[in-house]
Structures are given as C-alpha cells and as structure tokens.
Design a protein around this motif. Structure first.
Motif, short mmCIF file in Angstrom:
data_model
loop_
_atom_site.label_atom_id
_atom_site.label_comp_id
_atom_site.label_asym_id
_atom_site.label_seq_id
_atom_site.Cartn_x
_atom_site.Cartn_y
_atom_site.Cartn_z
N GLY A 283 0.69 -1.21 -0.07
CA GLY A 283 -0.17 -0.01 0.10
C GLY A 283 0.90 1.17 -0.04
N ALA A 284 0.14 2.47 0.04
CA ALA A 284 1.01 3.76 -0.13
C ALA A 284 1.46 4.11 1.20
CB ALA A 284 0.17 4.76 -0.56
N VAL A 285 2.60 4.60 1.36
CA VAL A 285 3.28 5.02 2.37
C VAL A 285 3.77 6.27 2.00
CG1 VAL A 285 5.10 4.73 4.29
CG2 VAL A 285 4.05 2.64 2.94
N GLU A 286 3.37 7.32 3.10
CA GLU A 286 3.97 8.79 3.01
C GLU A 286 4.64 9.20 4.38
OE1 GLU A 286 1.58 13.38 2.70
OE2 GLU A 286 0.67 11.47 2.99
N LEU A 287 5.68 9.76 4.20
CA LEU A 287 6.49 10.33 5.16
C LEU A 287 6.42 11.69 5.12
CD1 LEU A 287 8.94 9.92 7.26
CD2 LEU A 287 10.48 10.34 5.56
N VAL A 288 6.10 12.21 6.52
CA VAL A 288 6.02 13.67 6.86
C VAL A 288 6.97 13.95 8.02
CG1 VAL A 288 4.30 15.46 7.70
CG2 VAL A 288 3.50 13.66 6.45
N VAL A 289 7.77 14.79 7.43
CA VAL A 289 8.80 15.46 8.50
C VAL A 289 8.28 16.75 8.86
CG1 VAL A 289 11.40 15.93 8.85
CG2 VAL A 289 10.59 14.18 7.17
N LEU A 290 8.35 16.77 10.37
CA LEU A 290 7.96 18.12 11.01
C LEU A 290 9.04 18.78 11.81
CD1 LEU A 290 5.49 20.06 12.00
CD2 LEU A 290 5.48 18.35 13.87
N HIS A 291 9.29 20.08 11.46
CA HIS A 291 10.26 20.82 12.50
C HIS A 291 9.48 21.95 12.69
CE1 HIS A 291 13.60 22.56 14.04
NE2 HIS A 291 13.44 23.78 13.50
N ALA A 292 9.31 22.25 13.96
CA ALA A 292 8.77 23.88 14.18
C ALA A 292 10.00 24.69 14.91
CB ALA A 292 7.57 23.26 15.61
N LYS A 293 9.79 25.78 14.16
CA LYS A 293 10.76 26.81 14.76
C LYS A 293 10.13 27.47 15.88
CE LYS A 293 10.58 30.69 12.55
NZ LYS A 293 10.50 31.85 13.58
N PRO A 294 10.90 27.54 17.05
CA PRO A 294 10.53 28.40 18.21
C PRO A 294 10.24 29.78 17.83
CG PRO A 294 12.80 27.90 18.42
CD PRO A 294 12.29 27.24 17.02
N PRO A 295 9.28 30.32 18.51
CA PRO A 295 8.64 31.69 18.62
C PRO A 295 9.94 32.48 18.71
CG PRO A 295 7.52 30.86 20.28
CD PRO A 295 8.38 29.51 19.48
N THR A 296 10.37 33.81 17.93
CA THR A 296 11.06 34.67 18.25
C THR A 296 11.00 35.09 19.85
OG1 THR A 296 11.45 35.32 16.06
CG2 THR A 296 12.25 36.88 17.75
N SER A 297 9.78 35.64 20.19
CA SER A 297 9.45 36.13 21.69
C SER A 297 10.09 35.16 22.53
CB SER A 297 7.69 36.27 21.73
OG SER A 297 7.30 34.97 21.62
N LEU A 298 10.08 33.77 22.55
CA LEU A 298 10.59 32.86 23.46
C LEU A 298 12.10 33.11 23.79
CD1 LEU A 298 10.01 30.55 25.45
CD2 LEU A 298 10.75 29.14 23.35
N ALA A 299 12.79 33.14 22.69
CA ALA A 299 14.14 33.62 22.62
C ALA A 299 14.43 34.96 23.30
CB ALA A 299 14.86 33.46 21.43
N VAL A 300 13.93 35.96 22.70
CA VAL A 300 13.93 37.39 23.01
C VAL A 300 13.68 37.77 24.55
CG1 VAL A 300 13.71 39.78 22.65
CG2 VAL A 300 13.87 38.25 20.76
N ASN A 301 12.59 37.10 25.10
CA ASN A 301 12.11 37.15 26.76
C ASN A 301 13.24 36.77 27.40
OD1 ASN A 301 9.96 38.52 25.86
ND2 ASN A 301 8.63 36.58 25.86
N MET A 302 14.19 35.75 27.18
CA MET A 302 15.16 35.54 27.93
C MET A 302 16.20 36.57 28.26
SD MET A 302 15.93 31.77 26.60
CE MET A 302 14.67 30.45 26.49
N GLY A 303 16.21 37.44 27.42
CA GLY A 303 17.20 38.65 27.39
C GLY A 303 16.74 39.62 28.34
N GLY A 304 15.58 39.56 28.97
CA GLY A 304 14.93 40.45 29.84
C GLY A 304 14.17 41.60 28.89
N PRO A 305 13.35 42.65 30.01
CA PRO A 305 12.58 43.60 29.31
C PRO A 305 13.43 44.58 28.44
CG PRO A 305 12.82 43.88 31.61
CD PRO A 305 13.62 42.60 31.44
N GLY A 306 12.76 45.33 27.50
CA GLY A 306 13.63 46.20 27.06
C GLY A 306 14.66 46.00 25.96
N VAL A 307 14.51 44.87 25.17
CA VAL A 307 15.40 44.21 24.52
C VAL A 307 15.16 45.18 23.04
CG1 VAL A 307 16.08 42.37 22.79
CG2 VAL A 307 15.20 41.90 25.22
N PRO A 308 16.32 45.69 22.64
CA PRO A 308 16.23 46.63 21.48
C PRO A 308 15.58 45.85 20.10
CG PRO A 308 18.33 46.47 22.19
CD PRO A 308 17.83 45.70 23.16
N GLY A 309 14.87 46.67 19.23
CA GLY A 309 14.36 46.01 18.21
C GLY A 309 15.50 45.11 17.14
#
Length: 114
Positions: A57-83
C-alpha cells in the motif's frame, strides 16, 4: 533521560487511498538533536523498505520541524530588548530551521525517499 526535546515517530493508518488499498502516514518530528535524526533515519529506512514490498500500500513520510517563536528567545534577554536584536534573533532562528529541514531532506534523498 535528558531534559532535551525528544524525537517522535508515529505511524498512523489513514483512510483508504484507492478502493481496497490503505495509506500509511509516518510522521517524524526533528529538532536538530541526534536522537531526532536517528528517528528520522529509522523512519526513512522503514518507508523505503515498505515501498518496495508487494501489496504494502501507499506510504507517506511527513517530516515536521517547529521553529520556536522569536518572543521565546528574546524574552530570555529581559525587558527592553532593542528591536534590532529581535530581527537578528528571528534571522538566526530561521537559518537554524532551514538547516534542520535541509539536513532532513538530504537524509531522505540519500535513501531515495521524497
């Protein structure tokens, strides 16, 4: 076990593709860890082997990668992170995601799996 994101590989029976034939979907999540690439390698070998079997029968492979949101990484830098930092982080996350997807595509192509 380590607290890192773990790879997930799952096979799901889907609705019939053609009358009397079923379609198997194999989903593999990759996150740039060695474990996720090993899971993908296993799935690719399984899909490639199954595709060559008579009556499989038919076999389909689906590969998934979820890029984390920028806000998650930027919030680690604390408040007031420059644009401009937000833009740099977004670009870095995008490049990392493209690298993960590219490596997954190469692994699939090397095993004749699209």
């Amino acid at each position: 076990m380590m607290a890192e994101t773990k790879a997930v590989a799952a096979a799901v029976e889907a609705s019939p593709v053609e009358e009397g034939r079923s379609k198997t979907v194999v989903l593999v999540a990759v996150d740039d860890s060695d474990a996720s690439y090993r899971a993908l390698e296993w799935a690719v070998r399984h899909v490639a082997a199954t595709a060559g079997m008579a009556g499989a029968g038919a076999v389909e492979l689906v590969v998934l990668h979820a890029k984390p949101p920028t806000s998650l990484a930027v919030n680690m830098g604390g408040p007031g992170v420059p644009g401009d930092v937000v833009g740099l982080v977004e670009e870095d996350l995008r490049k990392k995601a493209e690298g993960v997807v590219g490596k997954a595509r190469s692994l699939c192509a090397a095993n004749s799996v699209t």
